[in-house]
Design an enzyme around this catalytic site. Structure first.
Site, mmCIF file in Angstrom:
data_model
loop_
_atom_site.group_PDB
_atom_site.id
_atom_site.type_symbol
_atom_site.label_atom_id
_atom_site.label_comp_id
_atom_site.label_asym_id
_atom_site.label_seq_id
_atom_site.Cartn_x
_atom_site.Cartn_y
_atom_site.Cartn_z
ATOM 1 N N ALA A 99 -21.854 -31.089 7.044
ATOM 2 C CA ALA A 99 -23.164 -30.363 7.161
ATOM 3 C C ALA A 99 -23.644 -31.507 8.321
ATOM 4 O O ALA A 99 -24.224 -30.692 9.279
ATOM 5 C CB ALA A 99 -24.072 -30.534 6.067
ATOM 6 N N ARG B 204 2.835 -2.815 10.914
ATOM 7 C CA ARG B 204 3.113 -3.764 9.965
ATOM 8 C C ARG B 204 3.699 -3.654 8.722
ATOM 9 O O ARG B 204 3.729 -2.936 7.771
ATOM 10 C CB ARG B 204 1.714 -4.159 9.560
ATOM 11 N N LYS C 277 -3.453 -30.195 3.911
ATOM 12 C CA LYS C 277 -4.710 -30.100 4.270
ATOM 13 C C LYS C 277 -4.724 -30.542 5.858
ATOM 14 O O LYS C 277 -5.938 -31.083 6.232
ATOM 15 C CB LYS C 277 -5.670 -30.892 3.634
ATOM 16 N N CYS D 113 -9.043 -21.896 4.423
ATOM 17 C CA CYS D 113 -9.707 -21.929 3.038
ATOM 18 C C CYS D 113 -9.963 -20.691 2.539
ATOM 19 O O CYS D 113 -10.021 -20.506 1.156
ATOM 20 C CB CYS D 113 -11.123 -22.786 3.269
ATOM 21 N N GLY E 44 -4.570 -14.325 12.937
ATOM 22 C CA GLY E 44 -5.763 -13.573 12.278
ATOM 23 C C GLY E 44 -6.886 -14.608 12.300
ATOM 24 O O GLY E 44 -7.856 -14.893 12.919
ATOM 25 N N TYR F 280 0.844 -1.181 0.127
ATOM 26 C CA TYR F 280 0.092 0.027 -0.067
ATOM 27 C C TYR F 280 0.708 1.296 0.099
ATOM 28 O O TYR F 280 2.193 1.308 0.003
ATOM 29 C CB TYR F 280 -0.953 -0.043 1.518
#
Ligand code: FMN
Ligand code: SF4
Length: 645
Positions: free
Chosen positions: A394, A224, A431, A347, A320, A177
Site C-alpha cells: 500500500a 482456441r 512467487k 494471483c 492474458g 465448452y
C-alpha cells in the site's frame, strides 16, 4: 539483455499482417451492461492494450446465440444486430489506438452452463453428459436441426463482427465448452454424423469455420484449443493431434493452444503455483504437426516468450493477465524498457476473482484497469507534502502515485527493505513474480525525483517528520498472532522468520493453514522437509480463490504435505505439537514448529495519530493496518488514497 527480435517481428495470419507476435489472450471483461451491450469503459480497456502496441487485441467470449444455451447477464453477445454499434465502438477505439481487433465467438457452454439452473433450463451438450455442477442432472444432446441452427448463428454473428469492423475472428474451442464437448470423445458419444470418428466429431467445428468464412469473407479465423484437458478420462494429445489436423484442413489460420477444462480450471486461469510457461508443451506439440501459425499461452513472460519463439516452440505468444497488469508491454519492449514492465503476480484476485462474481475486470497490481482514460496520473494543481509510513504494497503504490502526480513524498520504513511482509513471503520460487513486483516499485520510485524512501527509520506519533506533512498515509501493516493460550507458543518459529532463514529441522509442523502457512508448507516441502499443516477449520486456505486452491491442493499433495484439518493446536512441546483432532488428541513429532496463526492490524501509530487534534484530519490509514487482506486490496487502496490527494 534480451533483444525481443522474435516477439517484435511481424507475422501474417490468413491475409492479415500483425506488427508483432503478441496477442491479447481472450479474456471476458464483464464490463458490458447486464443485457450484453458493450460500454465505453470496455472500449477504453481494449484500446489501451492496442495503444500499448499489442499485435492483435482479441475480445473475451462473445455469444452467438441463446437458442439452447442461455447467456448470463453481463456477458458479451453478438446474437442480434443491436449489439453491432457497441462492438463497432470497440473496433474503432482499437483502430484509433493503432491496433488490430479480433472477436472471440462462442456457441455456448453446454454442460458447463451454470446459468441454466437459474432459468430452470436443462443443459444441452453433444451427448447425454452430466451437468458439470450437479452430476445428477443430465444434459440433453442437441438434435441435428439444432446443431445446424447453431452453425447458422455463427455465420450471422460473423457477418455482424465484420460489419462492426473487426479484423479477425477467434473461435472459443477450449475449456470444455460446447464446441469442445463435440470435439472430444469423452463428451461426444453420438452415433450420427456429428459423433464417432474424429472427422465426425469435428464436423460441427468444420461447419462453423465454413459459416464464418462465408459470412465474413477475408477475415482470418483463429481457434482456441485445449490440448490436454488435465483430468482422468479427458482428452489428451493422442486425440488432440488428429483434431488440430482437422482444423488445419478446415482452413483455420491460427491455433491458440492451452490446456485445462472445467475439471482442471486452474489451467484456464493459471495461478502462480503452476509456474512459468505452464502450458507451452500444448503449443509445441501442435506446432510439430501443423503448418499454420500456433500461439502459446499461460504464465508466459516476454523474456520466456522470446525464448519460445526463438527455439521454434510457437509462432506467437498470447498474453492474458500480463497485459491486464501492464497494457504497454510491447511498447516497453520496443523502447528497450523491459524492466519497467509491471509484472502480473498470477494471483487471480481481481481479474478472474471479479469475473467469477460477475464484477468488471480489475487488477491487483494495476488499479487503472476498468478506469482507462479516467485514472490518469496528471500533475496535481496544488502539490502537497506527503508522508507515508510503511513501505509495504500500500505504501509503495501510494508513493508511486503521489510521486507521479508531483507531490513531495517521504516514505519511512522501519525495516531495512521495502516490500513489507511481501518480501519474505515471496521467497518461494513459485512467487517469483511477487519479488519482481517489489523490484518494479523500487525502480519506479527511483525515477521519481519527488520521492525519497528512508529505510530503517521508525516513525512515532511525536516524530518531527510528521509536523510539516500536509497528508500522512499510515501503512504499518500487521503483527503476527501468537495465541498466548497455547502453552509453549514461544518455542515456535514465526512463519516470516521461517521464510527469511530461521533454521528448520527435517520434520516441520506448520500451525495454521491459512494462505501464508499453506504457501510456506509447500515451499519447504519442495525443499525436502517433511511437513504437516495443522488447521482448526474445515479446510486450509479458506480465504483463497477457489481456482488457486485447486492448484494449491494438488501441489501440496504432490509435495507430500500432510494436512490435518478440524485439528486445534493445544500445546507446543520440545518434541512437537499436541493437538485435538476430530478423532481425539494427536501428538505430532517435529524438529521445528512454525507458527502461522494469522495476523492482526498494526494500528498503534494510526490510533495515536488520530487521537491527536493537530494531525487527525491529515491522517489516513491504508493496507493491512486497516484490515489484513490480500495484496491487491492494499495496492488498490494505496493507489486510490494517493490519487485522491
Ligand atoms: C479474467 C479472465 C477471463 C478469461 N476469459 C476468457 C475467455 O473469455 N476466453 C478464453 O478463451 N480464455 C479466457 N481466459 C483465459 C485467458 O485467455 C488465458 O488463457 C489465461 O489467462 C492464461 O494466460 P495468461 O497466463 O497469459 O493470463 C480468461 C482469463 C482470465 C484471467
Ligand atoms: S489480478 Fe493478479 S492475476 Fe489478475 S492480472 Fe492482476 S496481477 Fe495478474
Amino acid at each position: 539483455m534480451t533483444s525481443f527480435t522474435s516477439l517484435l517481428s511481424p507475422i501474417t495470419i490468413g491475409n492479415l499482417t500483425l506488427p508483432n507476435r503478441v496477442l491479447l489472450s481472450p479474456m471476458g471483461t464483464e464490463m458490458g451492461t447486464p443485457d450484453g451491450m458493450s460500454t465505453p469503459a470496455e472500449a477504453a480497456y481494449y484500446a489501451a492494450r492496442a495503444a500499448g502496441g499489442t499485435g492483435l487485441v482479441i475480445t473475451g467470449i462473445t455469444f452467438v446465440a441463446d437458442d439452447f444455451d442461455p447467456i448470463a447477464p453481463g456477458l458479451a453477445r453478438i446474437d442480434g444486430d443491436q449489439y453491432v454499434p457497441g462492438l463497432r465502438a470497440i473496433a474503432d477505439a482499437v483502430h484509433e489506438a493503432g491496433g488490430l481487433f479480433s472477436v472471440q465467438l462462442t456457441g455456448g457452454l453446454g454442460r458447463n452452463n451454470q446459468y441454466c439452473a437459474t432459468l430452470g433450463m436443462e443443459p444441452r451438450s453433444a451427448s447425454d453428459n452430466t451437468w458439470f455442477f450437479d452430476p445428477s442432472v443430465i444434459s440433453r444432446p442437441l438434435e441435428v436441426a439444432e446443431i445446424q441452427l447453431l452453425v447458422r448463428r455463427f455465420g450471422e454473428a460473423a457477418a455482424r463482427v465484420k460489419e462492426a469492423g473487426a479484423d479477425a475472428i477467434d473461435i472459443h474451442g477450449h475449456t470444455g465448452y460446447l464446441i469442445d464437448q463435440f470435439m472430444s470423445a469423452c463428451w461426444n458419444r453420438r452415433t450420427d454424423e456429428y459423433g464417432g470418428s474424429v472427422e465426425n466429431r469435428c464436423r460441427f467445428v468444420r461447419e462453423i469455420i465454413a459459416a464464418i468464412k462465408t459470412n465474413a469473407p477475408g477475415l482470418p479465423v483463429s481457434f482456441r484449443i485445449s490440448v490436454d484437458h488435465k483430468f482422468d478420462g479427458g482428452r489428451t494429445w493422442d486425440e488432440t493431434q488428429h483434431i488440430v489436423k482437422e482444423l488445419e484442413r478446415a482452413g483455420i489460420d491460427l491455433i491458440i493452444a492451452d490446456d485445462g477444462s472445467y475439471e482442471a480450471m486452474d489451467y484456464v486461469f493459471p495461478p502462480y503455483y503452476l509456474g512459468d510457461d505452464c502450458m507451452v508443451t500444448a503449443a509445441e506439440r501442435i506446432k510439430a504437426v501443423v503448418d499454420v501459425p500456433v500461439a502459446a499461452c499461460g504464465n508466459i513472460t516476454p523474456e520466456n516468450g522470446e525464448k519460445i519463439l526463438a527455439r521454434g516452440g510457437a509462432d506467437m505468444i498470447a498474453i492474458g493477465r500480463g497485459l491486464i497488469a501492464d497494457p504497454d508491454i510491447v511498447n516497453k519492449l520496443r523502447a528497450g524498457h523491459a524492466a519497467s514492465i509491471r509484472p502480473c503476480i498470477r494471483c487471480n484476485q481481481l481479474c478472474t476473482g471479479n469475473a467469477f462474481v460477475g464484477k468488471p475486470l480489475g487488477c491487483a497490481v494495476n488499479p487503472e484497469v476498468g478506469y482507462e482514460g479516467k485514472r490518469v496520473l496528471t500533475t496535481a494543481a496544488d502539490p502537497k507534502r506527503v508522508v507515508i509510513v510503511g513501505a509495504g504494497p500500500a505504501g509503495l503504490e501510494a508513493a508511486r502515485v503521489a510521486g507521479a502526480r508531483g507531490h513531495d513524498v517521504r516514505v519511512y520504513e522501519r525495516e531495512n527493505h521495502i516490500g513489507g511482509v511481501l518480501l519474505p513471503a515471496a521467497t518461494p520460487d513459485f512467487k517469483r513474480e511477487l519479488r519482481k513486483m517489489i523490484d518494479w516499485w523500487d525502480a519506479e520510485l527511483a525515477e521519481l525525483p519527488g520521492v525519497e524512501v528512508k529505510l530503517g527509520y521508525e516513525i512515532r506519533p511525536d516524530s518531527a517528520e510528521l509536523k510539516d506533512a500536509d497528508v500522512v498515509l499510515v501503512a504499518t501493516g500487521s503483527h503476527p498472532l501468537a495465541p498466548a493460550s497455547i502453552p509453549g507458543i514461544e518455542k515456535a518459529v514465526e512463519v516470516i522468520d521461517g521464510h527469511t532463514g530461521a533454521p528448520l529441522g527435517k520434520r516441520v509442523v506448520v500451525c495454521g493453514g491459512g494462505l501464508s502457512g499453506a504457501d510456506f508448507a509447500l515451499e519447504i516441502a519442495e525443499q525436502g522437509h517433511e511437513v504437516t499443516i495443522v488447521e482448526m477449520a474445515e479446510d486450509i486456505a479458506r480465504d483463497m480463490f477457489s481456482i488457486n486452491k485447486v492448484s494449491l491442493d494438488r501441489s501440496l499433495a504432490e509435495a507430500g504435505v500432510r494436512v490435518l484439518t478440524r485439528t486445534r493446536v493445544t500445546a507446543i512441546t520440545d518434541s512437537g505439537v499436541v493437538a485435538d483432532g476430530p478423532d481425539g488428541p494427536v501428538t505430532l513429532e517435529a524438529d521445528t514448529v512454525v507458527s502461522s496463526f494469522g495476523v492482526r492490524p498494526a494500528r498503534e501509530l494510526v490510533e495515536a495519530l488520530t487521537a491527536r487534534d493537530d494531525v487527525t484530519d491529515r491522517v489516513y490509514a491504508m493496507g493491512d493496518c486497516v484490515d489484513p487482506r490480500k495484496v491487491g486490496d492494499a495496492i488498490n487502496e494505496g493507489y486510490e488514497l494517493a490519487y485522491s490527494i
